[in-house]
Motif scaffolding. Structure first.
Motif, short mmCIF file in Angstrom:
data_model
loop_
_atom_site.label_atom_id
_atom_site.label_comp_id
_atom_site.label_asym_id
_atom_site.label_seq_id
_atom_site.Cartn_x
_atom_site.Cartn_y
_atom_site.Cartn_z
N GLY A 132 0.81 -1.22 0.00
CA GLY A 132 0.00 0.00 0.00
C GLY A 132 0.84 1.26 0.00
N LYS A 133 0.36 2.30 -0.67
CA LYS A 133 1.00 3.62 -0.69
C LYS A 133 -0.05 4.66 -0.39
CE LYS A 133 4.06 4.75 -3.76
NZ LYS A 133 4.73 5.04 -5.04
N ASN A 134 0.40 5.77 0.18
CA ASN A 134 -0.50 6.86 0.50
C ASN A 134 -0.54 7.91 -0.61
OD1 ASN A 134 -1.22 5.81 3.00
ND2 ASN A 134 0.44 6.87 4.07
N TYR A 135 -1.75 8.31 -0.94
CA TYR A 135 -1.97 9.34 -1.96
C TYR A 135 -2.87 10.41 -1.38
CZ TYR A 135 -0.30 5.65 -5.08
OH TYR A 135 0.45 4.66 -5.67
N MET A 136 -2.57 11.66 -1.71
CA MET A 136 -3.37 12.79 -1.22
C MET A 136 -4.13 13.44 -2.37
SD MET A 136 -2.13 16.40 0.52
CE MET A 136 -1.61 15.66 2.07
N LEU A 137 -5.40 13.74 -2.12
CA LEU A 137 -6.19 14.54 -3.05
C LEU A 137 -6.21 15.96 -2.54
CD1 LEU A 137 -8.05 14.76 -5.52
CD2 LEU A 137 -9.97 14.25 -4.00
N GLU A 138 -5.62 16.86 -3.29
CA GLU A 138 -5.50 18.26 -2.87
C GLU A 138 -6.24 19.15 -3.87
OE1 GLU A 138 -2.00 21.10 -1.11
OE2 GLU A 138 -1.49 19.85 -2.84
N ILE A 139 -7.21 19.91 -3.39
CA ILE A 139 -8.02 20.78 -4.24
C ILE A 139 -7.52 22.21 -4.12
CG2 ILE A 139 -10.34 21.50 -4.87
CD1 ILE A 139 -9.98 18.49 -4.98
N ASN A 140 -7.29 22.85 -5.25
CA ASN A 140 -6.90 24.26 -5.27
C ASN A 140 -8.10 25.09 -4.83
OD1 ASN A 140 -6.18 26.89 -5.92
ND2 ASN A 140 -5.28 26.35 -7.89
N PRO A 141 -7.97 25.93 -3.79
CA PRO A 141 -9.12 26.74 -3.35
C PRO A 141 -9.63 27.69 -4.44
CG PRO A 141 -7.09 27.45 -2.28
CD PRO A 141 -6.78 26.15 -2.96
N LYS A 142 -8.80 27.94 -5.45
CA LYS A 142 -9.22 28.82 -6.54
C LYS A 142 -9.85 28.06 -7.69
CE LYS A 142 -6.34 32.83 -5.68
NZ LYS A 142 -5.52 33.91 -6.31
N TRP A 143 -10.21 26.80 -7.48
CA TRP A 143 -10.83 26.04 -8.57
C TRP A 143 -12.18 26.65 -8.97
CZ3 TRP A 143 -15.50 23.73 -9.17
CH2 TRP A 143 -16.30 23.58 -8.04
N VAL A 144 -12.81 27.34 -8.03
CA VAL A 144 -14.13 27.92 -8.31
C VAL A 144 -14.06 29.07 -9.31
CG1 VAL A 144 -15.11 27.25 -6.09
CG2 VAL A 144 -13.88 29.41 -6.28
N ASP A 145 -12.87 29.64 -9.49
CA ASP A 145 -12.70 30.73 -10.44
C ASP A 145 -12.38 30.13 -11.81
OD1 ASP A 145 -12.10 32.96 -11.90
OD2 ASP A 145 -10.37 33.57 -10.70
N GLY A 146 -13.32 30.22 -12.73
CA GLY A 146 -13.14 29.62 -14.05
C GLY A 146 -12.40 30.47 -15.04
N SER A 147 -11.91 31.63 -14.62
CA SER A 147 -11.20 32.52 -15.54
C SER A 147 -9.86 31.94 -15.95
CB SER A 147 -10.98 33.89 -14.89
OG SER A 147 -10.10 34.68 -15.69
N PRO A 148 -9.50 32.02 -17.24
CA PRO A 148 -8.20 31.53 -17.69
C PRO A 148 -7.07 32.53 -17.47
CG PRO A 148 -9.44 32.34 -19.56
CD PRO A 148 -10.34 32.47 -18.36
N ASN A 149 -7.38 33.68 -16.92
CA ASN A 149 -6.38 34.74 -16.82
C ASN A 149 -5.35 34.51 -15.73
OD1 ASN A 149 -7.66 36.17 -18.93
ND2 ASN A 149 -9.11 37.10 -17.49
N ASP A 150 -5.72 33.75 -14.70
CA ASP A 150 -4.79 33.47 -13.61
C ASP A 150 -3.96 32.23 -13.98
OD1 ASP A 150 -3.38 33.06 -11.31
OD2 ASP A 150 -5.13 32.96 -9.98
#
Length: 202
Positions: A132-150
């Motif tokens: 077994g190996k440990n894997y982390m799911l990490e969500i970017n808090p800015k995922w809610v911003d759909g703008s491609p500018n950042d």
């Protein structure tokens, strides 16, 4: 999405190349060994080619099995999709020059993962890691911003091998409000949605 991958197997080479060109970016410089900068914060030395490929193979297997267990729909894209197409096996869905893996999820799936599974750690057993190996799911808090500018926040989430440091880039696919027939990602890729053709006589 096994049904989607199976349908690709019956797609002509010309049509498949058009699919790839619509959603694949080609790097100007190809690398076979990742730099320490690419590994992120979980590793302090570079992997050689064989170790990198082994860890990437375990990575994609662990990700797909975990998403299936969570009921989260996802699919491979870009170079990972090309690798699957040419090799026809999930275990060989990695091009020799690939240093990470790319996948998509729908926007509502990303919302589900962010709401219930952000920063969760999953222990997954595989052929390469029977203990077994440990894997982390990490969500970017800015995922809610759909703008491609950042440009610093174009990746919405990552699935990370906490031992080797290799990771999967996860991006959300969104519908354009003014044109719901077009899907897009923050990396400026666009995808046209078309309804399946209805068989004649129905």
């Amino acid at each position: 999405m096994p049904h989607a991958l199976n349908s690709l197997a019956h797609t002509s080479d010309e049509a498949f190349i058009r699919i790839l060109m619509a959603g694949t970016h080609f790097q100007s410089a190809l690398t076979t060994v990742m730099s320490l900068k690419h590994y992120g914060r979980f590793m302090d030395h570079e992997l050689d080619y064989d170790d990198q490929r082994t860890n990437l193979t375990s990575l994609i297997q662990s990700y797909l099995s975990t998403m299936a267990d969570l009921g989260a729909e996802t699919w491979i894209i870009h170079g990972t999709l090309m690798g699957w197409w040419w090799n026809r096996k999930a275990s060989l869905a990695i091009m020799p020059w690939d240093s990470d893996i790319d996948v998509h999820v729908a926007e509502d799936t990303m919302h589900f993962l962010a709401s219930y599974y952000n920063m969760t750690i999953h222990t997954v057993r595989s052929t390469y890691a029977p203990q077994g190996k440990n894997y982390m799911l990490e969500i970017n808090p800015k995922w809610v911003d759909g703008s491609p500018n950042d440009e610093l926040n174009q990746i919405d989430a990552r699935w990370i091998d906490m031992l080797s440091g290799v990771f999967i880039d996860i991006t959300a696919v969104r519908r354009k409000r003014k044109n719901p027939g077009i899907l897009f990602c923050k990396d400026r890729h666009r995808y046209r949605v078309s309804s399946p053709k209805t068989p004649s006589g129905r």
